[in-house]
Structures are given as structure tokens and as C-alpha cells.
Design a protein around this motif. Structure first.
Motif, PDB file in Angstrom:
ATOM      1  N   HIS A 162       0.870  -1.177   0.000  1.00 29.13           N
ATOM      2  CA  HIS A 162       0.000   0.000   0.000  1.00 29.13           C
ATOM      3  C   HIS A 162       0.905   1.224   0.000  1.00 29.13           C
ATOM      4  CE1 HIS A 162      -2.436   3.293   1.600  1.00 29.13           C
ATOM      5  NE2 HIS A 162      -3.483   2.642   1.107  1.00 29.13           N
ATOM      6  N   LEU A 163       0.709   2.088  -0.984  1.00 25.91           N
ATOM      7  CA  LEU A 163       1.623   3.216  -1.151  1.00 25.91           C
ATOM      8  C   LEU A 163       0.848   4.448  -1.589  1.00 25.91           C
ATOM      9  CD1 LEU A 163       4.756   3.611  -1.013  1.00 25.91           C
ATOM     10  CD2 LEU A 163       4.776   3.285  -3.493  1.00 25.91           C
ATOM     11  N   ASP A 164       1.137   5.564  -0.941  1.00 27.66           N
ATOM     12  CA  ASP A 164       0.594   6.850  -1.383  1.00 27.66           C
ATOM     13  C   ASP A 164       1.638   7.521  -2.267  1.00 27.66           C
ATOM     14  OD1 ASP A 164      -1.878   6.705  -0.124  1.00 27.66           O
ATOM     15  OD2 ASP A 164      -1.086   7.482   1.762  1.00 27.66           O
ATOM     16  N   VAL A 165       1.188   7.974  -3.427  1.00 26.92           N
ATOM     17  CA  VAL A 165       2.095   8.464  -4.455  1.00 26.92           C
ATOM     18  C   VAL A 165       1.619   9.823  -4.956  1.00 26.92           C
ATOM     19  CG1 VAL A 165       2.967   8.012  -6.801  1.00 26.92           C
ATOM     20  CG2 VAL A 165       2.768   6.142  -5.159  1.00 26.92           C
ATOM     21  N   ILE A 166       2.577  10.690  -5.271  1.00 27.71           N
ATOM     22  CA  ILE A 166       2.293  11.936  -5.988  1.00 27.71           C
ATOM     23  C   ILE A 166       2.773  11.764  -7.414  1.00 27.71           C
ATOM     24  CG2 ILE A 166       2.870  14.385  -6.206  1.00 27.71           C
ATOM     25  CD1 ILE A 166       3.217  14.468  -3.176  1.00 27.71           C
ATOM     26  N   VAL A 167       1.901  12.046  -8.380  1.00 26.34           N
ATOM     27  CA  VAL A 167       2.262  11.995  -9.794  1.00 26.34           C
ATOM     28  C   VAL A 167       2.178  13.417 -10.356  1.00 26.34           C
ATOM     29  CG1 VAL A 167       1.759  11.033 -12.064  1.00 26.34           C
ATOM     30  CG2 VAL A 167       1.370   9.649 -10.003  1.00 26.34           C
TER      31      VAL A 167
END
Length: 336
Positions: free
Chosen positions: A23-28
Motif C-alpha cells: 500500500h503506497l501513497d504516491v504523488i504523480v
């Protein structure tokens, strides 16, 4: 996709990546296709660059910073994991660190009744100075170009912003007094060849993330320029001064200007350690950063229109007035 934020050159997407094992929170960050052409006419410290190239530079810079921080193993610094780069559309992904930035932590103290600045914030500023010193020790990246390594080029840069402001109606007497003070101090304090290093380009409290025990991570840099070390230092000092009115709630609570001076000392000592501090050089570059911000605000006031324009114009007018006040104060500090 949990949300997005549109900026002038990019759109930032907040993405949650979930699977059986992770589970990963990412900024694109994705390049905008509808960039306002008026942006390229705004006076800035550097030079405008194609937004696709700029995003590629930022990806390479953040990846290099991540590797540098991991390699030196300094517990005061955090490494921001950078994930993938995409060419169509131009974008890159990085892990989201759920940490407050330094500006947010400063403004949280608006209602504090404490007489002295918080020790935790002071430590964060010292670590921020140390981070910048470590960043300045990194080698040039492949895309990094030299910018204004000579003192005369600095004077020309300040004059360029002063001329823009004069053409926009700012008092010529004020600006000519400013230029005399800057030129005199430059001759007395700056060497012909200035000490240069890898430049961040937007080194401000909003781009400093603060974690546990006040360790810091810094984001939002393409590391596009190799320029005098004083530029990043002066930009941070200018940004801190412009936060002070909000920290004091524009006069509704006692002035926090004393706090800002303490934070400045902590930040600069974090950078220079036991070396003597070249305050005159730092104030000169602080003035340059303030003039650049002032010119940018004036440009926005003159060119923006449409929905919400009046409210935006009022905000930018307040920013311009704050810049003028802080330039005057910095000039007085040069003379003292």
C-alpha cells in the motif's frame, strides 16, 4: 486517484496504490498542456524553460538527492523515494511523505502565547541549513548550467528587477537609493568570482518537509543552475521575512519579527557551522529575491483578469507591499 491540484506548469495527482502485498501513497506530477503563454513574460531570477524538460530535470534532481541522502546517512535528513518517469504524457511519480512543511509549522504558532520561539522549530531550521550545505556539496548534474557566477552579473540582475518596477510605477527615488546601497555593498563585500554550487531554485519553507525529531527533506527542485551559494540562502531568508506578517496575523497578535530573526540565525548557523557568516552577502541576495517576488506580484496585478480577478489582485497587491517593506528593512540592515 484521490485528488489533484493544478499549478502553473503541472498537475499534481494524489494517487493511492494498493495491492495484496503493498500500500503506497504516491504523488504523480504531469505536465500541463494548457500552460498560460503569459508566464514566459513574467520577470524571474532564472530563464524560462520548456515545461517537459523542466519536469525531466526535476525527476533527475530528486533521484540524485535521494541517492546522496541515502549515501551520507545523516540522521538529520530524510530521503524522498522517487519512483518512475513517463514520457507520454510527460510525468513522474514519487512517494508521498505525510509530513508538514516548514511554512505550515511556522503558521501553526500564530496563536502561541510563548515568548520565545519553539525549540523544535529552531532545530528544524538548523537542520534545514545543514541540508542546504550538504546539497551544495553535490556535483553538477548533466543538465546543470552556470548562472551569474560574477558579482557584476548580480548587480545587473538587481538592476533588471529595479528597472521593471520603475517602469511599473514604483518610486524611482526609492529604487535609485536601493541601487546605490546595493552597488556600494557589492564592491565592499563580494569577491569578483563568487563561490558557486548546485542551486535549488526555490528554497523556501514551503518546500521543506519536517519529520520526527525535526529531520528534514526538501522537494521541488530541477537543480537546473550552478550559481552563487548565497542565492539559495538569500531566497530562504526572503521567504521567511514574507511569512512574518501572517505569523503575526497582520498585527492582531504581538509581532513575531524577533522569532524570524532567531530562525534566520539558526538556519544560517546550520549552514555555516563554526565559520564566520557573510551577513552582507546574504542580505544582498535576500534583496534580490524580494525584488524578484515583488516584480512577479506587480506583473500578476497588471496581467490577470477573469473570474476571481479582484480578490487575486488584492492578494498580490498585499504581497507587493510586503516586499517593498522588507526590501527597505534589508537595505537598512546593509547600512547598519
Amino acid at each position: 486517484v484521490k485528488g489533484h491540484q493544478a499549478r502553473s506548469l503541472v498537475i499534481m495527482y494524489d494517487v493511492e496504490v494498493a495491492g495484496p502485498a503493498c500500500h503506497l501513497d504516491v504523488i504523480v506530477k504531469v505536465v500541463r498542456e494548457d500552460v498560460d503563454p503569459e508566464l514566459t513574460r513574467k520577470p524571474i531570477l532564472g530563464a524560462w524553460c520548456d515545461s517537459k524538460k523542466l519536469l525531466a530535470y526535476e525527476y533527475k534532481a530528486l533521484k540524485s538527492i535521494h541517492d546522496h541522502v541515502r549515501e551520507i546517512g545523516d540522521e538529520r535528513f530524510l530521503a524522498v523515494p522517487v519512483l518512475n518517469y513517463f514520457e507520454n504524457p510527460t510525468a513522474f511519480a514519487m512517494e508521498r511523505l505525510h509530513l508538514p512543511n516548514l511554512r505550515h509549522l511556522m503558521l501553526k504558532q500564530r496563536w502561541s502565547r510563548a515568548g520565545a520561539p519553539p525549540a523544535a522549530l529552531r532545530r528544524a531550521f538548523r537542520n534545514t541549513g545543514a541540508w542546504l550545505q550538504s546539497f551544495h556539496s553535490m556535483p553538477r548534474l548533466e543538465h546543470t548550467a552556470a548562472r551569474r557566477p560574477h558579482r557584476q552579473e548580480f548587480v545587473e540582475s538587481v538592476r533588471r528587477f529595479a528597472d521593471y518596477l520603475a517602469a511599473s510605477g514604483v518610486s524611482e527615488h526609492f529604487l535609485s537609493t536601493l541601487m546605490r546601497g546595493v552597488e556600494s555593498t557589492v564592491k565592499e563585500t563580494l569577491s569578483t568570482e563568487l563561490p558557486c554550487a548546485l542551486g535549488h531554485g526555490d528554497f523556501a519553507p514551503r518546500n521543506v518537509l519536517v519529520g520526527q525529531d525535526q529531520c528534514v527533506a526538501v522537494i521541488d527542485t530541477p537543480a537546473r543552475w550552478w550559481y552563487p551559494i548565497y542565492e539559495d540562502l538569500g531566497y530562504m531568508l526572503a521567504s521567511m521575512r514574507l511569512i512574518e506578517p501572517q505569523l503575526s496575523l497582520h498585527g492582531l497578535v504581538p509581532s513575531r519579527s524577533g522569532w524570524i530573526r532567531v530562525f534566520e540565525e539558526d538556519f544560517v548557523k546550520g549552514y555555516f557551522g563554526h565559520e564566520s557568516i557573510p551577513w552582507s552577502a546574504l542580505r544582498l541576495y535576500q534583496i534580490q529575491a524580494l525584488l524578484a517576488t515583488w516584480a512577479s506580484a506587480v506583473h500578476d496585478i497588471k496581467t490577470n483578469s477573469g473570474s476571481g480577478w479582484l480578490r487575486y489582485k488584492m492578494r498580490r497587491s498585499v504581497k507587493a507591499a510586503q516586499c517593498r517593506q522588507q526590501v527597505r528593512l534589508a537595505l537598512e540592515e546593509l547600512d547598519s
